[in-house]
Design an enzyme around this catalytic site. Structure first.
Site, PDB file in Angstrom:
ATOM      1  N   LYS A  13    -135.169 -18.225  29.021  1.00  0.00           N
ATOM      2  CA  LYS A  13    -134.325 -18.319  27.817  1.00  0.00           C
ATOM      3  C   LYS A  13    -133.967 -16.922  27.297  1.00  0.00           C
ATOM      4  CE  LYS A  13    -137.581 -20.792  25.770  1.00  0.00           C
ATOM      5  NZ  LYS A  13    -138.573 -20.964  26.856  1.00  0.00           N
ATOM      6  N   ARG A  86    -138.248 -26.668  18.367  1.00  0.00           N
ATOM      7  CA  ARG A  86    -139.273 -26.880  19.385  1.00  0.00           C
ATOM      8  C   ARG A  86    -139.964 -28.219  19.221  1.00  0.00           C
ATOM      9  NH1 ARG A  86    -140.176 -21.408  21.063  1.00  0.00           N
ATOM     10  NH2 ARG A  86    -141.669 -21.331  22.756  1.00  0.00           N
ATOM     11  N   ARG A 125    -145.085 -11.453  33.943  1.00  0.00           N
ATOM     12  CA  ARG A 125    -144.148 -10.857  32.970  1.00  0.00           C
ATOM     13  C   ARG A 125    -144.775  -9.664  32.257  1.00  0.00           C
ATOM     14  NH1 ARG A 125    -141.447 -14.281  28.399  1.00  0.00           N
ATOM     15  NH2 ARG A 125    -143.592 -15.003  28.174  1.00  0.00           N
ATOM     16  N   ARG A 159    -147.995  -9.737  27.270  1.00  0.00           N
ATOM     17  CA  ARG A 159    -148.190 -10.523  26.044  1.00  0.00           C
ATOM     18  C   ARG A 159    -149.508 -11.286  26.106  1.00  0.00           C
ATOM     19  NH1 ARG A 159    -142.484 -13.683  25.127  1.00  0.00           N
ATOM     20  NH2 ARG A 159    -143.936 -15.391  24.781  1.00  0.00           N
ATOM     21  N   ARG A 170    -149.582 -23.419  26.252  1.00  0.00           N
ATOM     22  CA  ARG A 170    -148.134 -23.459  25.989  1.00  0.00           C
ATOM     23  C   ARG A 170    -147.465 -24.577  26.785  1.00  0.00           C
ATOM     24  NH1 ARG A 170    -146.797 -17.589  27.576  1.00  0.00           N
ATOM     25  NH2 ARG A 170    -144.637 -18.026  27.067  1.00  0.00           N
TER      26      ARG A 170
HETATM   27  P1  AP5 Z   1    -138.069 -15.017  29.949  1.00  0.00           P
HETATM   28  O1  AP5 Z   1    -136.586 -14.844  29.972  1.00  0.00           O
HETATM   29  O2  AP5 Z   1    -138.879 -14.114  29.085  1.00  0.00           O
HETATM   30  O3  AP5 Z   1    -138.407 -16.556  29.667  1.00  0.00           O
HETATM   31  P2  AP5 Z   1    -138.462 -17.372  28.320  1.00  0.00           P
HETATM   32  O4  AP5 Z   1    -138.006 -18.752  28.617  1.00  0.00           O
HETATM   33  O5  AP5 Z   1    -137.748 -16.622  27.228  1.00  0.00           O
HETATM   34  O6  AP5 Z   1    -140.020 -17.372  28.122  1.00  0.00           O
HETATM   35  P3  AP5 Z   1    -140.940 -17.201  26.835  1.00  0.00           P
HETATM   36  O7  AP5 Z   1    -142.318 -17.136  27.357  1.00  0.00           O
HETATM   37  O8  AP5 Z   1    -140.487 -16.073  25.960  1.00  0.00           O
HETATM   38  O9  AP5 Z   1    -140.665 -18.508  26.129  1.00  0.00           O
HETATM   39  P4  AP5 Z   1    -141.599 -19.202  25.165  1.00  0.00           P
HETATM   40  O10 AP5 Z   1    -140.723 -20.319  24.722  1.00  0.00           O
HETATM   41  O11 AP5 Z   1    -142.916 -19.591  25.679  1.00  0.00           O
HETATM   42  O12 AP5 Z   1    -141.937 -18.048  24.106  1.00  0.00           O
HETATM   43  P5  AP5 Z   1    -141.252 -17.593  22.748  1.00  0.00           P
HETATM   44  O13 AP5 Z   1    -141.181 -16.135  22.768  1.00  0.00           O
HETATM   45  O14 AP5 Z   1    -140.027 -18.378  22.425  1.00  0.00           O
HETATM   46  O15 AP5 Z   1    -138.590 -14.917  31.454  1.00  0.00           O
HETATM   47  C1  AP5 Z   1    -139.971 -15.009  31.758  1.00  0.00           C
HETATM   48  C2  AP5 Z   1    -140.281 -14.125  32.991  1.00  0.00           C
HETATM   49  O16 AP5 Z   1    -139.558 -14.631  34.117  1.00  0.00           O
HETATM   50  C3  AP5 Z   1    -139.838 -12.652  32.846  1.00  0.00           C
HETATM   51  O17 AP5 Z   1    -140.763 -11.846  33.507  1.00  0.00           O
HETATM   52  C4  AP5 Z   1    -138.469 -12.604  33.539  1.00  0.00           C
HETATM   53  O18 AP5 Z   1    -138.200 -11.311  34.055  1.00  0.00           O
HETATM   54  C5  AP5 Z   1    -138.678 -13.628  34.652  1.00  0.00           C
HETATM   55  N1  AP5 Z   1    -137.428 -14.329  34.995  1.00  0.00           N
HETATM   56  C6  AP5 Z   1    -136.487 -14.807  34.144  1.00  0.00           C
HETATM   57  N2  AP5 Z   1    -135.494 -15.390  34.818  1.00  0.00           N
HETATM   58  C7  AP5 Z   1    -135.824 -15.287  36.149  1.00  0.00           C
HETATM   59  C8  AP5 Z   1    -135.207 -15.709  37.360  1.00  0.00           C
HETATM   60  N3  AP5 Z   1    -134.036 -16.372  37.362  1.00  0.00           N
HETATM   61  N4  AP5 Z   1    -135.842 -15.459  38.513  1.00  0.00           N
HETATM   62  C9  AP5 Z   1    -137.035 -14.797  38.543  1.00  0.00           C
HETATM   63  N5  AP5 Z   1    -137.665 -14.348  37.438  1.00  0.00           N
HETATM   64  C10 AP5 Z   1    -137.065 -14.600  36.254  1.00  0.00           C
HETATM   65  O19 AP5 Z   1    -142.372 -18.064  21.692  1.00  0.00           O
HETATM   66  C11 AP5 Z   1    -143.647 -17.484  21.679  1.00  0.00           C
HETATM   67  C12 AP5 Z   1    -144.516 -18.173  20.655  1.00  0.00           C
HETATM   68  O20 AP5 Z   1    -143.937 -18.060  19.338  1.00  0.00           O
HETATM   69  C13 AP5 Z   1    -144.736 -19.686  20.833  1.00  0.00           C
HETATM   70  O21 AP5 Z   1    -145.752 -19.968  21.778  1.00  0.00           O
HETATM   71  C14 AP5 Z   1    -145.148 -20.063  19.407  1.00  0.00           C
HETATM   72  O22 AP5 Z   1    -146.470 -19.671  19.119  1.00  0.00           O
HETATM   73  C15 AP5 Z   1    -144.211 -19.212  18.558  1.00  0.00           C
HETATM   74  N6  AP5 Z   1    -142.951 -19.910  18.308  1.00  0.00           N
HETATM   75  C16 AP5 Z   1    -141.712 -19.549  18.787  1.00  0.00           C
HETATM   76  N7  AP5 Z   1    -140.789 -20.413  18.365  1.00  0.00           N
HETATM   77  C17 AP5 Z   1    -141.429 -21.342  17.608  1.00  0.00           C
HETATM   78  C18 AP5 Z   1    -141.000 -22.508  16.911  1.00  0.00           C
HETATM   79  N8  AP5 Z   1    -139.716 -22.907  16.924  1.00  0.00           N
HETATM   80  N9  AP5 Z   1    -141.939 -23.235  16.245  1.00  0.00           N
HETATM   81  C19 AP5 Z   1    -143.222 -22.835  16.216  1.00  0.00           C
HETATM   82  N10 AP5 Z   1    -143.705 -21.758  16.866  1.00  0.00           N
HETATM   83  C20 AP5 Z   1    -142.806 -21.023  17.566  1.00  0.00           C
END
Ligand code: AP5
Length: 213
Positions: A13, A86, A125, A159, A170
């Protein structure tokens, strides 16, 4: 065009949002990034959120919805919401917020990736602490191996929620709370399913095709 990007942890994402910002000049609102900035700045919100993020659990809706409402306050069209909603309560809250601001959601893009690939992506990552750029130890290291390609920073870290136990949590949280949103947006005719496997650029092209842009 206003879109949601959602899917399991590690689906890409953040990566795809960066490409959309760069190429389509869209605005990116990531709740994960907002929480991580608050933690870095040691604000009251950051202190409250830290334990939840480190463990891989959702920050309570009472905190998260208010934060998003604030972020959306000055919003104009052409935005990407990444990581919100979410769960179903957040989806209802989003409808109300957008209604109040006379904004409309056009598409909810769901990125599909196999669990094995998600675990491989998350465990490898690395993230730049200065600008948040995302890397991967095998697939996408910084070009010179040390400095962030985007900001030149040298603090590229793993992270806390990319540790194995937090990844497991997660994934469970995603299955229980976030996956049901697929049906929610499908019923409204807004769901766009996109295969999130393959290279970043392959995925980006599929998103463009799904959005017709
Ligand atoms: P990346 O692009 O970083 O993936 P992502 O989907 O953004 O993953 P996240 O781990 O950031 O998502 P998440 O939803 O768990 O965490 P968030 O930060 O939103 O890619 C991941 C890896 O893959 C990277 O190394 C990248 O280089 C690689 N990659 C990408 N595309 C690729 C491809 N095509 N091929 C190969 N490699 C690739 O949330 C974190 C925390 O915040 C949550 O756990 C929660 O505690 C809190 N939080 C956030 N939003 C909320 C909410 N709405 N409500 C409550 N708590 C929340």
């Amino acid at each position: 065009m206003n879109i949601l990007l959602f899917g399991p942890p590690g689906a890409g994402k953040g990566t795809q949002s960066s490409l959309l910002v760069e190429r389509k000049k869209m605005r990116h609102i990531s709740t994960g990034d907002l929480f991580r900035a608050a933690i870095k700045n040691q604000t009251p919100l950051g202190k409250e959120a830290k334990g939840y993020l480190d463990a891989g659990r959702l920050v309570p809706d009472s905190v998260t919805i208010g934060m998003v409402q604030e972020a959306l306050n000055e919003l104009r069209d052409d935005f990407i919401l990444d990581g919100f909603p979410r769960n179903l309560a957040q989806a209802d809250a989003l409808d109300m917020i957008l209604d109040e601001q006379k904004l409309k959601l056009d598409n909810a893009v769901f990125l599909e990736v196999s669990t094995d690939e998600l675990v491989e992506r998350l465990s490898g990552r690395r993230t730049c602490r200065t600008c948040g750029a995302s890397y991967h130890v095998k697939n996408k290291p910084p070009k010179d191996g040390v400095h962030c390609d985007t900001c030149g920073g040298t603090d590229i870290y793993q992270r806390a929620d990319d540790a194995p136990e937090a990844i497991r949590t997660r994934m469970q949280v995603y299955e229980a709370s976030t996956r049901p949103l697929k049906e929610y947006y499908e019923k409204r005719g807004e769901l766009r399913l996109v295969d999130g496997s393959g290279s970043e650029h392959d995925v980006y092209r599929r998103i463009e095709k799904a959005l017709g842009c």
